[in-house]
Scaffold this active site. Structure first.
Site, PDB file in Angstrom:
ATOM      1  N   ASP A 142       3.059  -4.288   8.021  1.00  0.00           N
ATOM      2  CA  ASP A 142       1.839  -3.489   7.880  1.00  0.00           C
ATOM      3  C   ASP A 142       0.669  -4.468   7.993  1.00  0.00           C
ATOM      4  O   ASP A 142       0.368  -5.197   7.041  1.00  0.00           O
ATOM      5  CB  ASP A 142       1.867  -2.784   6.514  1.00  0.00           C
ATOM      6  CG  ASP A 142       0.525  -2.151   6.158  1.00  0.00           C
ATOM      7  OD1 ASP A 142      -0.406  -2.207   6.990  1.00  0.00           O
ATOM      8  OD2 ASP A 142       0.419  -1.623   5.040  1.00  0.00           O
ATOM      9  N   LYS A 168     -10.483  -0.454  10.499  1.00  0.00           N
ATOM     10  CA  LYS A 168     -10.651  -1.664   9.682  1.00  0.00           C
ATOM     11  C   LYS A 168     -10.916  -2.880  10.571  1.00  0.00           C
ATOM     12  O   LYS A 168     -11.241  -3.960  10.095  1.00  0.00           O
ATOM     13  CB  LYS A 168      -9.404  -1.915   8.840  1.00  0.00           C
ATOM     14  CG  LYS A 168      -9.140  -0.805   7.821  1.00  0.00           C
ATOM     15  CD  LYS A 168      -7.962  -1.141   6.950  1.00  0.00           C
ATOM     16  CE  LYS A 168      -7.374   0.063   6.268  1.00  0.00           C
ATOM     17  NZ  LYS A 168      -8.092   0.510   5.075  1.00  0.00           N
ATOM     18  N   GLN A 177      -4.565  -4.981   6.845  1.00  0.00           N
ATOM     19  CA  GLN A 177      -5.561  -5.891   6.257  1.00  0.00           C
ATOM     20  C   GLN A 177      -5.501  -7.283   6.860  1.00  0.00           C
ATOM     21  O   GLN A 177      -6.261  -8.171   6.450  1.00  0.00           O
ATOM     22  CB  GLN A 177      -5.353  -5.993   4.729  1.00  0.00           C
ATOM     23  CG  GLN A 177      -5.567  -4.702   3.989  1.00  0.00           C
ATOM     24  CD  GLN A 177      -7.006  -4.189   4.043  1.00  0.00           C
ATOM     25  OE1 GLN A 177      -7.940  -4.920   4.383  1.00  0.00           O
ATOM     26  NE2 GLN A 177      -7.192  -2.928   3.725  1.00  0.00           N
ATOM     27  N   HIS A 195       0.869  -1.183   0.000  1.00  0.00           N
ATOM     28  CA  HIS A 195       0.000   0.000   0.000  1.00  0.00           C
ATOM     29  C   HIS A 195       0.908   1.236   0.000  1.00  0.00           C
ATOM     30  O   HIS A 195       2.014   1.197   0.543  1.00  0.00           O
ATOM     31  CB  HIS A 195      -0.845  -0.046   1.277  1.00  0.00           C
ATOM     32  CG  HIS A 195      -1.912   0.991   1.392  1.00  0.00           C
ATOM     33  ND1 HIS A 195      -1.652   2.289   1.775  1.00  0.00           N
ATOM     34  CD2 HIS A 195      -3.256   0.919   1.203  1.00  0.00           C
ATOM     35  CE1 HIS A 195      -2.793   2.964   1.813  1.00  0.00           C
ATOM     36  NE2 HIS A 195      -3.778   2.169   1.467  1.00  0.00           N
ATOM     37  N   CYS A 206      -4.778   2.651  -3.653  1.00  0.00           N
ATOM     38  CA  CYS A 206      -3.519   3.080  -3.006  1.00  0.00           C
ATOM     39  C   CYS A 206      -2.456   1.996  -3.120  1.00  0.00           C
ATOM     40  O   CYS A 206      -1.660   1.786  -2.193  1.00  0.00           O
ATOM     41  CB  CYS A 206      -3.732   3.453  -1.540  1.00  0.00           C
ATOM     42  SG  CYS A 206      -4.881   4.796  -1.316  1.00  0.00           S
TER      43      CYS A 206
END
Ligand code: PMP
Length: 426
Positions: free
Chosen positions: A224, A250, A227, A147, A388
């Site tokens: 990261d 999220k 997600q 991302h 993104c």
């Protein structure tokens, strides 16, 4: 038998996407949906079908109530003020920190820094750890599927320090070329920054293997997890992550709150980022003594209500059973991939069949933005665009794609609606 039921029966798929021999345990999806007020609204006169949880997830009543109860009864600043509401607010925020630490397998609550989201967590590491450790010629290893939040902060650091980016490539199916990644590591590698789960391909990167290889070269590893945490059980220590960033919104929590996990030894050595109140133990015009982590990185009044709401979100996930929720989602994604590929002419799926949370696609001769607009008129919310992650799309010759994304509150019936609308829109 309804179309939905017959289609569901056609595809009982196991975790690997293979046809399963028996029906998986039933996840009480309708009972769970009743906890999410937004899911019962209509859009353009049709029931909302929310297939945009990768952009932001809806919030259960339990999270909304925790935030509203804080403002209604306990509202106060924290870590200061010797009165009852200040103590209540501090206890609520610090209890949330402890529960979030447990949820992601951190060793201690002090390893949890509250930030605005994954983006701010990554920027914090780039601007503190990175600025103090990198010099000209040092290398930062990323992957092609990152991302922009895990690309741009490192580019900014490279521009300042004269460091270099090295990018690990992907196979055609969206999985990582692991040997190629390993060959990028060397004596100048200082940090590997990788997504746990891709927001556009759904790929789950082999974090442990990548972290072991990075550590063998003396590099640190930032993951990261924006997600990943909504879908997978995460144990930051088992993964070998030195840093792990996530976004509360999220994870069924409020906006404006996120977490940066950092190993204690690293957080202790890192210089602070922003200066101000709350991050010091003493200040004079000659010298300032910084507070220990995490306060050292939490200057000013923090996102108190957000942290409390995120604590409630983590409790909620534990209460519905993350493993059962994950099994339901896995079946949903597999079902969506099969139905989209089988029943929508000209549709090209992106990412591997083992992908998590999303099934991005394009349809030959159709603009992704027009597809999303057509679906919206039927009450179906999906994202279209570059998500993104422009380098990841470019890898597959694309500038845009449609991205339905899923959470445990979605149903097979909603996927049937998506497929029906796509087929009729054509
Ligand atoms: N990383 C990934 C993989 C993401 O999907 C996102 C959000 N789309 C981010 C980072 C940034 O999250 P936020 O905007 O909440 O900081």
């Amino acid at each position: 038998m309804s179309a939905a039921a017959s289609n569901t029966a056609r595809y009982w798929l196991d975790e690997a996407g293979a046809v399963a021999s028996s029906r998986p345990p039933v996840f009480p999806v309708h009972a769970v949906r009743a906890d999410f007020p937004a899911l019962s609204r209509t859009v353009h006169g049709r029931p909302l079908v929310w297939l945009d949880s990768a952009a932001t997830a809806h919030k259960p009543r339990q999270v909304i109530d925790a935030v509203s109860d804080f403002y209604a009864r306990h509202n106060s600043n924290v870590h200061r003020g010797a009165h009852t509401l200040a103590r209540e607010a501090t206890d609520l925020m610090e209890s949330a920190r402890s529960r979030i630490a447990r949820f992601i397998g951190a060793g201690r609550p002090e390893e949890i820094v509250f930030v605005r989201g994954a983006t701010e967590g990554i920027n914090l590491v780039a601007q503190t750890w990175g600025r103090s450790r990198l010099s000209a010629g040092d290398e930062i290893v990323l992957t092609t599927l990152e991302h922009h939040a895990n690309i741009v902060p490192w580019q900014m650091l490279c521009a300042e320090k004269g460091a270099l980016l090295r990018i690990a490539p992907l196979h055609d199916d969206g999985t990582l070329d692991l040997p190629a990644y390993q060959s990028l590591l060397g004596p100048r590698t200082r940090i590997v920054a990788l997504a746990h789960v891709s927001n556009v391909l759904g790929t789950v990167l082999p974090v442990r293997a990548m972290a072991d290889a990075a550590h063998a070269h003396g590099s640190v590893v930032l993951v990261d997890g924006a997600q990943a945490v909504p879908h997978l059980r995460v144990d930051v220590r088992e993964l070998g992550a030195d840093f792990y960033a996530l976004s509360g919104h999220k994870l069924f929590g409020p906006t404006g709150i996120g977490v940066l996990y950092g190993r204690s030894e690293l957080l202790e050595e890192m210089p602070p980022w922003q200066g101000g109140g709350s991050m010091i133990t003493s200040v004079s015009f000659e010298h300032t003594q910084y507070a220990p982590p995490p306060q050292k990185f939490e200057a000013g009044t923090g996102p108190i209500a957000g942290a409390i709401g995120l604590g409630a979100a983590v409790d909620y996930l534990e209460s519905i059973g993350p493993d059962a929720a994950h099994a339901h989602e896995t079946a949903l994604v597999a079902y969506a991939r099969h139905r989209l590929a089988d029943d929508v002419p000209g549709l090209r799926l992106l990412g591997p069949s083992t992908g998590v949370g999303v099934t991005a696609f394009t349809i030959a001769g159709t603009d992704p933005a027009h597809i999303a607009e057509a679906l919206d008129t039927a009450g179906i919310a999906v994202r279209a665009g570059h998500h993104c992650a422009q380098p990841a799309l470019r890898r597959y010759g694309l500038t845009a794609a449609v991205r339905p994304s899923f959470a445990f509150y979605n149903t097979h019936h909603e996927i049937d609606q998506l497929v029906r609308e796509l087929a009729s829109a054509r």
